[in-house]
Design a protein around this motif. Structure first.
Motif, mmCIF file in Angstrom:
data_model
loop_
_atom_site.group_PDB
_atom_site.id
_atom_site.type_symbol
_atom_site.label_atom_id
_atom_site.label_comp_id
_atom_site.label_asym_id
_atom_site.label_seq_id
_atom_site.Cartn_x
_atom_site.Cartn_y
_atom_site.Cartn_z
ATOM 1 N N UNK A 69 -7.205 8.813 7.140
ATOM 2 C CA UNK A 69 -7.121 8.106 5.865
ATOM 3 C C UNK A 69 -7.303 6.605 6.012
ATOM 4 N N UNK A 70 -8.105 6.071 5.125
ATOM 5 C CA UNK A 70 -8.446 4.646 5.168
ATOM 6 C C UNK A 70 -7.233 3.745 4.986
ATOM 7 N N UNK A 71 -6.430 4.067 4.001
ATOM 8 C CA UNK A 71 -5.284 3.206 3.685
ATOM 9 C C UNK A 71 -4.265 3.199 4.828
ATOM 10 N N UNK A 72 -4.007 4.365 5.418
ATOM 11 C CA UNK A 72 -3.048 4.439 6.524
ATOM 12 C C UNK A 72 -3.546 3.631 7.723
ATOM 13 N N UNK A 73 -4.803 3.805 8.071
ATOM 14 C CA UNK A 73 -5.365 3.087 9.215
ATOM 15 C C UNK A 73 -5.387 1.583 8.938
ATOM 16 N N UNK A 74 -5.685 1.201 7.720
ATOM 17 C CA UNK A 74 -5.656 -0.216 7.358
ATOM 18 C C UNK A 74 -4.240 -0.778 7.497
ATOM 19 N N UNK A 75 -3.256 -0.040 7.044
ATOM 20 C CA UNK A 75 -1.858 -0.483 7.184
ATOM 21 C C UNK A 75 -1.461 -0.623 8.654
ATOM 22 N N UNK A 76 -1.810 0.363 9.454
ATOM 23 C CA UNK A 76 -1.502 0.310 10.883
ATOM 24 C C UNK A 76 -2.186 -0.900 11.522
ATOM 25 N N UNK A 77 -3.435 -1.128 11.165
ATOM 26 C CA UNK A 77 -4.161 -2.281 11.683
ATOM 27 C C UNK A 77 -3.519 -3.599 11.287
ATOM 28 N N UNK A 78 -3.093 -3.691 10.029
ATOM 29 C CA UNK A 78 -2.457 -4.931 9.559
ATOM 30 C C UNK A 78 -1.121 -5.181 10.258
ATOM 31 N N UNK A 79 -0.325 -4.132 10.418
ATOM 32 C CA UNK A 79 0.963 -4.286 11.103
ATOM 33 C C UNK A 79 0.728 -4.665 12.568
ATOM 34 N N UNK A 80 -0.175 -3.954 13.223
ATOM 35 C CA UNK A 80 -0.486 -4.261 14.615
ATOM 36 C C UNK A 80 -1.011 -5.669 14.789
ATOM 37 N N UNK A 81 -1.863 -6.090 13.872
ATOM 38 C CA UNK A 81 -2.431 -7.431 13.929
ATOM 39 C C UNK A 81 -1.339 -8.478 13.732
ATOM 40 N N UNK A 111 -9.083 -2.730 11.312
ATOM 41 C CA UNK A 111 -9.171 -3.347 9.989
ATOM 42 C C UNK A 111 -10.578 -3.290 9.400
ATOM 43 N N UNK A 112 -11.571 -3.548 10.201
ATOM 44 C CA UNK A 112 -12.930 -3.708 9.663
ATOM 45 C C UNK A 112 -13.508 -2.416 9.098
ATOM 46 N N UNK A 113 -13.604 -1.326 9.876
ATOM 47 C CA UNK A 113 -14.209 -0.122 9.290
ATOM 48 C C UNK A 113 -13.376 0.494 8.166
ATOM 49 N N UNK A 114 -12.054 0.416 8.282
ATOM 50 C CA UNK A 114 -11.236 1.005 7.217
ATOM 51 C C UNK A 114 -11.333 0.182 5.938
ATOM 52 N N UNK A 115 -11.496 -1.129 6.064
ATOM 53 C CA UNK A 115 -11.638 -1.948 4.850
ATOM 54 C C UNK A 115 -12.965 -1.655 4.155
ATOM 55 N N UNK A 116 -14.029 -1.505 4.927
ATOM 56 C CA UNK A 116 -15.321 -1.161 4.321
ATOM 57 C C UNK A 116 -15.284 0.249 3.729
ATOM 58 N N UNK A 117 -14.656 1.184 4.432
ATOM 59 C CA UNK A 117 -14.550 2.551 3.915
ATOM 60 C C UNK A 117 -13.738 2.583 2.625
ATOM 61 N N UNK A 118 -12.733 1.745 2.532
ATOM 62 C CA UNK A 118 -11.929 1.653 1.316
ATOM 63 C C UNK A 118 -12.786 1.198 0.139
ATOM 64 N N UNK A 119 -13.664 0.240 0.405
ATOM 65 C CA UNK A 119 -14.564 -0.252 -0.643
ATOM 66 C C UNK A 119 -15.533 0.841 -1.072
ATOM 67 N N UNK A 120 -16.144 1.513 -0.100
ATOM 68 C CA UNK A 120 -17.139 2.535 -0.462
ATOM 69 C C UNK A 120 -16.521 3.731 -1.175
#
Length: 158
Positions: A69-81, A111-120
């Protein structure tokens, strides 16, 4: 439900910080050497360690985003970052700094691929093209403003 505009801005900010950190540290290298030591090899690893993990894990992160899931991976990326950024700011020696930069690059890759996937997945048709164009322009802008922001931070906050 989150509005498409809000999703776009979250995606932009997520990819923005990932690309910003690729360039922002370059102007801080003399200060890093002054404060932590380590010489040229530390400076190279501070820059390259981030870019290596970012580039090496980006495709994998896209697959993980599709699977979990895009949102979960984005959240994990943001927390890790965020956690890695705090570790970088508090690094007591060059080794901890380099390790934290490696972790930050890995988190940035999520962050990058999940953010683009979220947009698409949120936009379609002409709105999708416009959203991707906006995302791309801000992401590219991060690489331009990174050295400027880095200089300001080094001068004001060390």
């Amino acid at each position: 439900m989150t509005s498409p505009t809000r999703i776009l801005w979250i995606a932009i900010l997520a990819s923005f910080v990932s690309f910003l950190d690729g360039t922002i540290v370059n102007v801080a290298l003399p200060a890093i050497d002054r404060e932590l030591g380590g010489g040229l090899s530390t400076q190279q690893w501070v820059v390259d360690g981030y870019l290596i993990t970012l580039g090496a894990l980006m495709l994998l992160a896209g697959s993980v985003s599709d699977a979990f899931g895009r949102a979960l991976v984005l959240r994990i990326g943001l927390v890790g970052f965020g956690v890695a950024s705090v570790a970088i700011a508090l690094a007591p020696d060059p080794l901890i700094l380099v390790i934290a930069r490696l972790v930050q690059g890995a988190a940035g890759a999520f962050l990058v691929p999940s953010s683009l996937a979220l947009i698409t997945s949120t936009f379609s048709g002409a709105a999708q093209a416009k959203a991707i164009g906006t995302w791309t322009s801000f992401t590219t802008g991060a690489m331009v403003v990174g050295p400027v922001i880095g200089g300001v931070l080094v001068d004001l906050a060390s």
